[in-house]
Structure formats: C-alpha cells, structure tokens
Design a protein around this motif. Structure first.
Motif, PDB file in Angstrom:
ATOM      1  N   VAL A  13      -1.458   5.244 -52.527  1.00  0.00           N
ATOM      2  CA  VAL A  13      -2.100   4.456 -53.857  1.00  0.00           C
ATOM      3  C   VAL A  13      -3.644   5.052 -53.842  1.00  0.00           C
ATOM      4  CG1 VAL A  13      -0.771   2.559 -53.922  1.00  0.00           C
ATOM      5  CG2 VAL A  13      -2.839   2.429 -52.649  1.00  0.00           C
ATOM      6  N   SER A  14      -3.948   5.081 -55.043  1.00  0.00           N
ATOM      7  CA  SER A  14      -5.423   5.589 -55.460  1.00  0.00           C
ATOM      8  C   SER A  14      -6.369   4.727 -54.876  1.00  0.00           C
ATOM      9  CB  SER A  14      -5.540   6.034 -56.956  1.00  0.00           C
ATOM     10  OG  SER A  14      -5.395   4.756 -57.819  1.00  0.00           O
ATOM     11  N   ARG A  15      -6.190   3.265 -54.900  1.00  0.00           N
ATOM     12  CA  ARG A  15      -7.228   2.208 -54.517  1.00  0.00           C
ATOM     13  C   ARG A  15      -6.362   1.200 -53.945  1.00  0.00           C
ATOM     14  NH1 ARG A  15     -12.014   3.135 -57.400  1.00  0.00           N
ATOM     15  NH2 ARG A  15     -12.688   1.357 -56.651  1.00  0.00           N
ATOM     16  N   THR A  16      -7.111   0.792 -52.863  1.00  0.00           N
ATOM     17  CA  THR A  16      -6.361  -0.398 -52.000  1.00  0.00           C
ATOM     18  C   THR A  16      -6.208  -1.657 -52.680  1.00  0.00           C
ATOM     19  OG1 THR A  16      -8.855  -1.428 -51.317  1.00  0.00           O
ATOM     20  CG2 THR A  16      -8.132   0.566 -50.118  1.00  0.00           C
ATOM     21  N   ALA A  17      -6.635  -2.054 -53.708  1.00  0.00           N
ATOM     22  CA  ALA A  17      -6.364  -3.335 -54.334  1.00  0.00           C
ATOM     23  C   ALA A  17      -4.760  -2.941 -54.923  1.00  0.00           C
ATOM     24  CB  ALA A  17      -7.219  -3.510 -55.653  1.00  0.00           C
ATOM     25  N   ALA A  18      -4.465  -1.828 -55.076  1.00  0.00           N
ATOM     26  CA  ALA A  18      -2.886  -1.703 -55.433  1.00  0.00           C
ATOM     27  C   ALA A  18      -1.908  -1.813 -54.557  1.00  0.00           C
ATOM     28  CB  ALA A  18      -2.930  -0.334 -56.048  1.00  0.00           C
ATOM     29  N   ILE A  19      -2.444  -2.202 -53.286  1.00  0.00           N
ATOM     30  CA  ILE A  19      -1.541  -2.427 -52.039  1.00  0.00           C
ATOM     31  C   ILE A  19      -0.970  -3.936 -52.526  1.00  0.00           C
ATOM     32  CG2 ILE A  19      -1.274  -2.880 -49.941  1.00  0.00           C
ATOM     33  CD1 ILE A  19      -3.519  -0.940 -49.300  1.00  0.00           C
ATOM     34  N   GLY A  20      -1.726  -4.912 -52.788  1.00  0.00           N
ATOM     35  CA  GLY A  20      -1.388  -6.217 -52.590  1.00  0.00           C
ATOM     36  C   GLY A  20      -1.474  -6.909 -51.514  1.00  0.00           C
ATOM     37  N   PRO A  21      -1.567  -8.246 -51.402  1.00  0.00           N
ATOM     38  CA  PRO A  21      -1.682  -9.094 -50.226  1.00  0.00           C
ATOM     39  C   PRO A  21      -0.341  -8.673 -49.074  1.00  0.00           C
ATOM     40  CG  PRO A  21      -1.460 -10.397 -51.966  1.00  0.00           C
ATOM     41  CD  PRO A  21      -1.122  -9.057 -52.624  1.00  0.00           C
ATOM     42  N   ILE A  22      -1.067  -8.318 -47.823  1.00  0.00           N
ATOM     43  CA  ILE A  22      -0.189  -8.042 -46.726  1.00  0.00           C
ATOM     44  C   ILE A  22      -0.348  -9.173 -45.614  1.00  0.00           C
ATOM     45  CG2 ILE A  22      -0.091  -6.389 -44.915  1.00  0.00           C
ATOM     46  CD1 ILE A  22       1.052  -5.080 -47.346  1.00  0.00           C
ATOM     47  N   ARG A  23       0.964  -9.297 -44.974  1.00  0.00           N
ATOM     48  CA  ARG A  23       0.847 -10.235 -43.939  1.00  0.00           C
ATOM     49  C   ARG A  23       1.227  -9.539 -42.556  1.00  0.00           C
ATOM     50  NH1 ARG A  23       6.358 -12.456 -42.672  1.00  0.00           N
ATOM     51  NH2 ARG A  23       7.934 -11.393 -44.156  1.00  0.00           N
ATOM     52  N   VAL A  24       0.930  -9.836 -41.424  1.00  0.00           N
ATOM     53  CA  VAL A  24       1.201  -9.357 -40.269  1.00  0.00           C
ATOM     54  C   VAL A  24       2.348 -10.308 -39.698  1.00  0.00           C
ATOM     55  CG1 VAL A  24       0.400  -9.046 -37.702  1.00  0.00           C
ATOM     56  CG2 VAL A  24      -1.305  -8.632 -39.558  1.00  0.00           C
ATOM     57  N   VAL A  25       3.208  -9.645 -39.692  1.00  0.00           N
ATOM     58  CA  VAL A  25       4.683 -10.256 -39.444  1.00  0.00           C
ATOM     59  C   VAL A  25       4.377 -10.811 -37.879  1.00  0.00           C
ATOM     60  CG1 VAL A  25       7.265 -10.234 -38.978  1.00  0.00           C
ATOM     61  CG2 VAL A  25       5.925  -9.014 -41.137  1.00  0.00           C
ATOM     62  N   LYS A  26       4.062  -9.820 -36.848  1.00  0.00           N
ATOM     63  CA  LYS A  26       4.181 -10.021 -35.595  1.00  0.00           C
ATOM     64  C   LYS A  26       3.455  -8.839 -34.708  1.00  0.00           C
ATOM     65  CE  LYS A  26       8.976  -9.071 -34.736  1.00  0.00           C
ATOM     66  NZ  LYS A  26       9.934  -9.396 -33.844  1.00  0.00           N
ATOM     67  N   ILE A  27       3.191  -9.580 -33.524  1.00  0.00           N
ATOM     68  CA  ILE A  27       2.460  -8.258 -32.753  1.00  0.00           C
ATOM     69  C   ILE A  27       3.210  -8.421 -31.484  1.00  0.00           C
ATOM     70  CG2 ILE A  27       0.298  -7.654 -31.416  1.00  0.00           C
ATOM     71  CD1 ILE A  27      -1.438  -8.801 -33.401  1.00  0.00           C
ATOM     72  N   GLU A  28       4.007  -7.145 -30.949  1.00  0.00           N
ATOM     73  CA  GLU A  28       4.497  -6.978 -29.938  1.00  0.00           C
ATOM     74  C   GLU A  28       4.226  -6.169 -28.780  1.00  0.00           C
ATOM     75  OE1 GLU A  28       8.845  -7.426 -32.310  1.00  0.00           O
ATOM     76  OE2 GLU A  28       8.198  -5.413 -31.793  1.00  0.00           O
TER      77      GLU A  28
END
Length: 238
Positions: free
Chosen positions: A208-223
C-alpha cells in the motif's frame, strides 16, 4: 520478457496486453498487472478478456527467464497468440496481500537485529519467522505495530544500483531468500522519510502507499519453531 507493470503501479487493476504464448503450461503476455508468486507472496488471480471470451486465471507464477505464466482454470478457452487481451486481477485479493505484506515490513522493523528465516503472505493471516533465542512480548509487539500503522508513514519503492548490497549488506534481512542479482539494479521499499526510514529493504512485492491503509492488525500468536526460531503470526483485526 514480461513487463512487470505491478512493480511501479501496484494499484493498477487491469491493463491491455498482447499474448506472446498460450498453452496448457500457461499464458505469457508482453506486459501484465499480475504479480507472480514469489518472496512469500501468492501470485495474483483474475481473468483475461479477449474477443468476446474470457479466461479465468487461478494464479500467476514465474516462467522461464523473465516471463510470467498466467495459469488458466482447467478446461478454459485460451486466447490465441497475437491477440490483445484485457488482463484484470482480483483487486480485493491483491489489496489484502498488499496490506499484509506492508504490515510484515513494519513487523520486521520492530524485531531489530534478528534475521528473517522465512515468511508467507496471506489475505487472512501472514507469518514471519525470526532467528531469535526468545519470543518477544506479544502485547508489546501488537501495540507497536499498530502505532506504526496509525502514524500513516509513506511507503515508496525506488530503483538503485545493485552494488548498494556490497556497500550495505545489512539491507537484506532474510536468510532464506536473497535479492536477485545480475540485472544491475535493485528495487528497495522504503517506509517513512528518506533520512530516518522506519524500514528499508529489497523487495519485489506489492504494498500500500501509506501505512494507515493497512488498518488495525492483531498478533495472533508467537510460536517456537526450533531452538532459535520464533514465528509471529499476524492477521487483520477487523
């Protein structure tokens, strides 16, 4: 070779092109907006429209040399060599990949000093593997990732002489995949301003051209994926 229109125009959803080769192994165009599978990012799907007919494309992959193969659905009619087609990607799928791929760059910037040992971009979830002895704190990583997204940093690509890798080998974060060399030039993706970028590394994917276009992200898990391998899985929060 196939002109890779998506490298400099990642938001272009369709283009006209001429069929160079057409067969069961795939359709080759002189130019395309279809990203070919590579670097952990899936190839685009979509359709080729021609002379009142259409050919559904399940995925684009790399062919011989610098060609891109457009893989048609089994049994679909194939456009003849020399015909002009409209190549149109599944834009919503591409956009999901662009958002996730960009968020993976941001995630990489947060895990400083650790090499990336693997990764995969997906529309619903993505992952990055890091060469780390201990897992980073999940909540802190998620908060920092969303702060970078909300800051609305610009995302730009630029072409430089590939010799930059000799003078600054630290640009490459991945252990499993090295940037292709031999063409004399290298594509860098920069997030943030030129003087103090949030992230700067070689990449042939779409973003995307700007990071705000990503939208909220969640970290599902760390393995834990080995003694020195930590996998971080992320997904859209919405």
């Amino acid at each position: 070779m196939t002109e890779r229109v998506f490298l400099d125009q990642p938001t272009l959803a369709n283009t006209s092109a001429t069929v160079v080769a057409s067969g069961d192994q795939g359709i080759v165009l002189d130019r395309t907006v279809f990203y070919a599978r590579g670097g952990g990012q899936p190839g685009d799907s979509g359709v080729l429209r021609w002379a009142g007919s259409d050919t559904p494309i399940t995925e684009a992959v790399k062919g011989e040399g610098e060609t891109i193969l457009h893989l048609a659905t089994a049994g679909a009619a194939l456009p003849p060599v020399g015909s002009v087609v409209e190549a149109a990607i599944d834009w919503q799928r591409r956009l999901a990949h662009m958002r996730m791929h960009t968020s993976m760059h941001l995630l990489c910037s947060l895990i400083k000093g650790a090499a990336v040992t693997g990764g995969a971009v997906g529309a619903d979830k993505s992952r990055l593997d890091f060469d780390l002895p201990n897992p980073p704190p999940k909540e802190a990583i998620e908060a920092a990732l969303n702060a970078l997204i909300e800051a609305d940093h610009p995302v730009r690509s630029e072409w430089v002489d590939e010799a930059v890798l000799d003078s600054d080998p630290g640009l490459v974060r991945t252990l499993s995949v090295q940037p292709p060399r031999g063409t004399g030039r290298l594509r860098l993706v920069r997030i943030g301003d030129a003087a103090t970028p949030v992230d700067l590394q070689p990449c042939g994917g779409t973003h995307v051209s700007r990071t705000a276009a990503i939208g909220p992200i969640r970290v599902v898990k760390i393995e834990n994926k080995g003694k020195q391998n930590r996998r971080i899985i992320i997904a859209p929060a919405g």
